[in-house]
Design a protein around this motif. Structure first.
Motif, PDB file in Angstrom:
ATOM      1  N   GLY A  85       0.850  -1.185   0.000  1.00  0.00           N
ATOM      2  CA  GLY A  85       0.000   0.000   0.000  1.00  0.00           C
ATOM      3  C   GLY A  85       0.884   1.233   0.000  1.00  0.00           C
ATOM      4  N   THR A  86       0.839   2.014  -1.060  1.00  0.00           N
ATOM      5  CA  THR A  86       1.742   3.159  -1.184  1.00  0.00           C
ATOM      6  C   THR A  86       1.301   4.031  -2.346  1.00  0.00           C
ATOM      7  OG1 THR A  86       4.072   3.783  -1.416  1.00  0.00           O
ATOM      8  CG2 THR A  86       3.318   1.958  -2.741  1.00  0.00           C
ATOM      9  N   GLN A  87       2.007   5.141  -2.546  1.00  0.00           N
ATOM     10  CA  GLN A  87       1.800   6.002  -3.695  1.00  0.00           C
ATOM     11  C   GLN A  87       3.147   6.208  -4.373  1.00  0.00           C
ATOM     12  OE1 GLN A  87      -0.029   9.605  -2.278  1.00  0.00           O
ATOM     13  NE2 GLN A  87      -1.993   8.626  -1.861  1.00  0.00           N
ATOM     14  N   PHE A  88       3.184   6.008  -5.679  1.00  0.00           N
ATOM     15  CA  PHE A  88       4.455   6.138  -6.406  1.00  0.00           C
ATOM     16  C   PHE A  88       4.173   6.353  -7.886  1.00  0.00           C
ATOM     17  CE2 PHE A  88       3.266   1.783  -6.891  1.00  0.00           C
ATOM     18  CZ  PHE A  88       3.824   1.337  -8.082  1.00  0.00           C
ATOM     19  N   THR A  89       5.217   6.729  -8.604  1.00  0.00           N
ATOM     20  CA  THR A  89       5.131   6.876 -10.050  1.00  0.00           C
ATOM     21  C   THR A  89       6.115   5.919 -10.699  1.00  0.00           C
ATOM     22  OG1 THR A  89       6.819   8.620 -10.152  1.00  0.00           O
ATOM     23  CG2 THR A  89       4.526   9.319  -9.870  1.00  0.00           C
ATOM     24  N   VAL A  90       5.776   5.490 -11.894  1.00  0.00           N
ATOM     25  CA  VAL A  90       6.686   4.669 -12.685  1.00  0.00           C
ATOM     26  C   VAL A  90       6.649   5.188 -14.115  1.00  0.00           C
ATOM     27  CG1 VAL A  90       4.873   2.945 -13.070  1.00  0.00           C
ATOM     28  CG2 VAL A  90       7.280   2.332 -13.449  1.00  0.00           C
ATOM     29  N   ARG A  91       7.829   5.312 -14.707  1.00  0.00           N
ATOM     30  CA  ARG A  91       7.949   5.853 -16.065  1.00  0.00           C
ATOM     31  C   ARG A  91       8.815   4.922 -16.894  1.00  0.00           C
ATOM     32  NH1 ARG A  91       8.132  11.381 -18.583  1.00  0.00           N
ATOM     33  NH2 ARG A  91       9.310  11.121 -20.515  1.00  0.00           N
ATOM     34  N   HIS A  92       8.339   4.641 -18.110  1.00  0.00           N
ATOM     35  CA  HIS A  92       9.084   3.810 -19.059  1.00  0.00           C
ATOM     36  C   HIS A  92       8.700   4.273 -20.458  1.00  0.00           C
ATOM     37  CE1 HIS A  92      10.917   0.523 -21.117  1.00  0.00           C
ATOM     38  NE2 HIS A  92       9.808  -0.155 -21.332  1.00  0.00           N
TER      39      HIS A  92
ATOM     40  N   VAL B   4      11.360   5.004 -11.058  1.00  0.00           N
ATOM     41  CA  VAL B   4      10.338   4.793 -10.036  1.00  0.00           C
ATOM     42  C   VAL B   4      10.593   5.799  -8.923  1.00  0.00           C
ATOM     43  CG1 VAL B   4       9.326   3.167  -8.387  1.00  0.00           C
ATOM     44  CG2 VAL B   4      10.275   2.327 -10.559  1.00  0.00           C
ATOM     45  N   ALA B   5       9.582   6.575  -8.543  1.00  0.00           N
ATOM     46  CA  ALA B   5       9.721   7.577  -7.481  1.00  0.00           C
ATOM     47  C   ALA B   5       8.604   7.390  -6.466  1.00  0.00           C
ATOM     48  CB  ALA B   5       9.687   8.985  -8.064  1.00  0.00           C
ATOM     49  N   VAL B   6       8.958   7.436  -5.170  1.00  0.00           N
ATOM     50  CA  VAL B   6       7.998   7.166  -4.100  1.00  0.00           C
ATOM     51  C   VAL B   6       7.457   8.473  -3.541  1.00  0.00           C
ATOM     52  CG1 VAL B   6       7.648   6.061  -1.865  1.00  0.00           C
ATOM     53  CG2 VAL B   6       9.214   5.041  -3.531  1.00  0.00           C
ATOM     54  N   GLU B   7       6.137   8.560  -3.467  1.00  0.00           N
ATOM     55  CA  GLU B   7       5.462   9.730  -2.912  1.00  0.00           C
ATOM     56  C   GLU B   7       5.008   9.478  -1.473  1.00  0.00           C
ATOM     57  OE1 GLU B   7       2.616  12.893  -4.941  1.00  0.00           O
ATOM     58  OE2 GLU B   7       1.571  11.000  -4.592  1.00  0.00           O
ATOM     59  N   ALA B   8       4.634   8.219  -1.175  1.00  0.00           N
ATOM     60  CA  ALA B   8       4.204   7.850   0.181  1.00  0.00           C
ATOM     61  C   ALA B   8       4.422   6.356   0.363  1.00  0.00           C
ATOM     62  CB  ALA B   8       2.739   8.198   0.405  1.00  0.00           C
TER      63      ALA B   8
ATOM     64  N   PRO C 111       7.317  15.138  -2.186  1.00  0.00           N
ATOM     65  CA  PRO C 111       6.046  14.489  -2.512  1.00  0.00           C
ATOM     66  C   PRO C 111       5.084  15.353  -3.313  1.00  0.00           C
ATOM     67  CG  PRO C 111       6.699  13.910  -0.289  1.00  0.00           C
ATOM     68  CD  PRO C 111       7.701  14.923  -0.767  1.00  0.00           C
ATOM     69  N   GLY C 112       4.992  16.634  -3.005  1.00  0.00           N
ATOM     70  CA  GLY C 112       4.074  17.500  -3.730  1.00  0.00           C
ATOM     71  C   GLY C 112       4.514  17.831  -5.139  1.00  0.00           C
ATOM     72  N   ALA C 113       5.774  17.512  -5.461  1.00  0.00           N
ATOM     73  CA  ALA C 113       6.301  17.845  -6.785  1.00  0.00           C
ATOM     74  C   ALA C 113       6.451  16.617  -7.682  1.00  0.00           C
ATOM     75  CB  ALA C 113       7.658  18.549  -6.639  1.00  0.00           C
ATOM     76  N   ILE C 114       6.022  15.443  -7.191  1.00  0.00           N
ATOM     77  CA  ILE C 114       6.096  14.230  -8.002  1.00  0.00           C
ATOM     78  C   ILE C 114       4.903  14.186  -8.954  1.00  0.00           C
ATOM     79  CG2 ILE C 114       5.838  11.711  -7.903  1.00  0.00           C
ATOM     80  CD1 ILE C 114       7.607  11.662  -5.497  1.00  0.00           C
TER      81      ILE C 114
END
Length: 347
Positions: A194-201, A213-217, A265-268
Motif C-alpha cells: 500500500g503506497t503512492q508512487f510513479t513509474v515511467r518507461h 520509479v519515485a515514491v510519494e508515500a 512528494p508534492g512535486a512528483i
C-alpha cells in the motif's frame, strides 16, 4: 542536421532487439510458456518452431537442464498436468527428444495452456497523445495514466499485476498484504502493498529508453529483471532495493541503475496538474517531452545547442511560454517562420 520534435514516431520494440542465438531464444520461449501464451504469442511460438527443427531441440534441452538444476537444488516440480504436444509432431522431433520434453512438460515446466497463477486475463488500458486519464481499479486503488501510455492490468484472488509497456503512471495502491501489487516496467519489477508512487518507461523525452520509479508515500521494493534461465531454475543473485519517500530508482538506457533523490512528494508527477518540470535537462530532451503531449512544430536549427541545459516548471499546453523562457535562460533566439514552425538557433 535539423531535428524536428514532436513529429517522428518511436520505433516499436521487437524481439530482434534482444540478444540473438538459438539458446537465448529457447530460454525466452521456455519462460513465456511457463507464464502462459496469448493467441498472438502462441502464433509467434509456432512460427519460431517452424523456422528450424533445432529450435524444438534447443527448447527441450533448456527445459531438461532447468529440471535437473531444480532437482539438484532440492526443489520439487509442480503437480503433473496434461500438456499438448501437437507441435512436437509438427516439427518432426525424434521419439527420444519428444519423450524427454514430455517428461519436462508433465512435471509442470511446459504448460501449453499457461500456468494457473490465480490472475485473470490482461485488461488493456491506454491513452492517446495529449490525454491524461484517471482510472479507479477494482480493489479501490487509483491509477492515473499520462499521455501515450499503455498498460496491462491483471487482478486475481492471490495477486495484482500491472505491466507498463510504454508511458508513465501514478499509482495510489490500496493496502492488501494478501495480494501484493507487482508492477513490471522495462527491466524492473516493483512490488508494493500500500503506497503512492510513479513509474515511467518511455522511448522519448525524459529518461528515454530507461525506467524511473519515485515514491510519494509509503515504501516500494524494486528489483532488476534477471536472465530467463535464472528465473526458470529459481535462482537469483539479485536483491530487492527498498525505496521510501524522497527516493527514486533509475535504470537508464545503458543499463546503469541506482537510487537517486526524488522530488518532494508534492512535486512528483506534476504532469497530473498539467505541468512539466525540468532540472538540468538537455534542451532536445525537453522539447521531446513537450512533443509527447502534442506536435510542437519546434526545430533546433543548430545541433550544437541540443545538449544545452534548461530548468523550470512550465504548462505542458504552453510551448510558446517555454520557448520565450529559453531566450531568457540561454544565448539563443527563437523565430517563427511563415509556416508557423519555431526555429531555435544559437546567438
Amino acid at each position: 542536421m535539423s531535428k524536428h520534435h514532436g513529429v517522428a514516431r518511436p520505433a516499436e520494440h521487437t524481439d530482434a532487439d534482444t540478444p540473438a542465438g538459438t539458446d537465448a531464444e529457447a530460454a525466452r520461449w521456455a519462460l513465456r510458456l511457463q507464464r502462459g501464451l496469448d493467441a498472438r504469442e502462441r502464433a509467434a511460438f509456432e512460427a519460431w518452431l517452424d523456422e528450424d527443427a533445432a529450435h524444438a531441440e534447443a527448447l527441450s534441452a533448456m527445459q531438461d537442464t532447468a529440471r535437473r538444476l531444480r532437482a539438484l537444488s532440492g526443489s520439487r516440480p509442480a503437480a503433473a498436468r496434461p500438456a499438448r504436444r501437437a507441435w512436437l509432431r509438427r516439427v518432426g522431433l525424434p521419439a527420444a527428444g519428444a519423450a524427454g520434453l514430455a517428461v519436462v512438460a508433465g512435471g509442470g515446466w511446459l504448460a501449453w495452456q499457461g500456468r494457473d497463477d490465480g490472475l485473470g486475463a490482461p485488461w488493456r488500458l491506454a491513452t492517446a497523445r495529449g490525454e491524461i486519464r484517471p482510472i479507479a481499479l477494482p480493489d479501490g486503488s487509483q491509477l492515473v495514466l499520462d499521455t501515450q501510455t499503455q498498460v496491462d492490468v491483471r487482478y486475481g484472488q492471490h495477486g495484482r499485476e500491472i505491466t507498463v509497456h510504454e508511458g508513465q503512471g501514478w499509482l495510489s495502491v490500496q493496502a492488501d498484504p494478501a495480494r501484493p501489487l507487482v508492477v513490471h516496467a522495462g527491466g524492473l519489477r516493483i512490488a508494493v502493498v500500500g503506497t503512492q508512487f510513479t513509474v515511467r518507461h518511455t522511448r522519448s523525452g525524459l529518461d528515454a529508453g530507461g525506467v524511473r520509479v519515485a515514491v510519494e508515500a509509503g515504501r516500494v521494493r524494486v528489483r532488476r529483471a534477471q536472465p530467463a534461465w535464472r528465473e526458470l531454475v529459481g535462482e537469483s543473485g539479485l536483491r530487492d532495493v527498498s525505496l521510501s519517500v524522497g527516493q527514486a530508482y533509475v535504470l537508464d538506457a545503458s543499463g546503469r541503475s541506482g537510487v537517486v533523490p526524488a522530488p518532494a512528494p508534492g512535486a512528483i508527477a506534476l504532469w497530473r496538474e498539467g505541468r512539466l518540470d525540468f532540472e538540468d535537462t538537455p534542451l532536445a530532451q525537453a522539447l521531446e517531452e513537450f512533443g509527447r503531449y502534442g506536435v510542437t512544430g519546434a526545430v533546433i536549427k543548430d545541433p550544437a545547442i541540443e545538449a544545452w541545459r534548461v530548468g523550470g516548471s512550465y504548462s505542458l499546453r504552453n510551448l510558446a511560454g517555454f520557448l520565450a523562457a529559453l531566450a531568457q535562460q540561454l544565448p539563443l533566439r527563437v523565430e517563427q517562420d511563415a509556416t508557423g514552425v519555431f526555429e531555435i538557433r544559437a546567438l
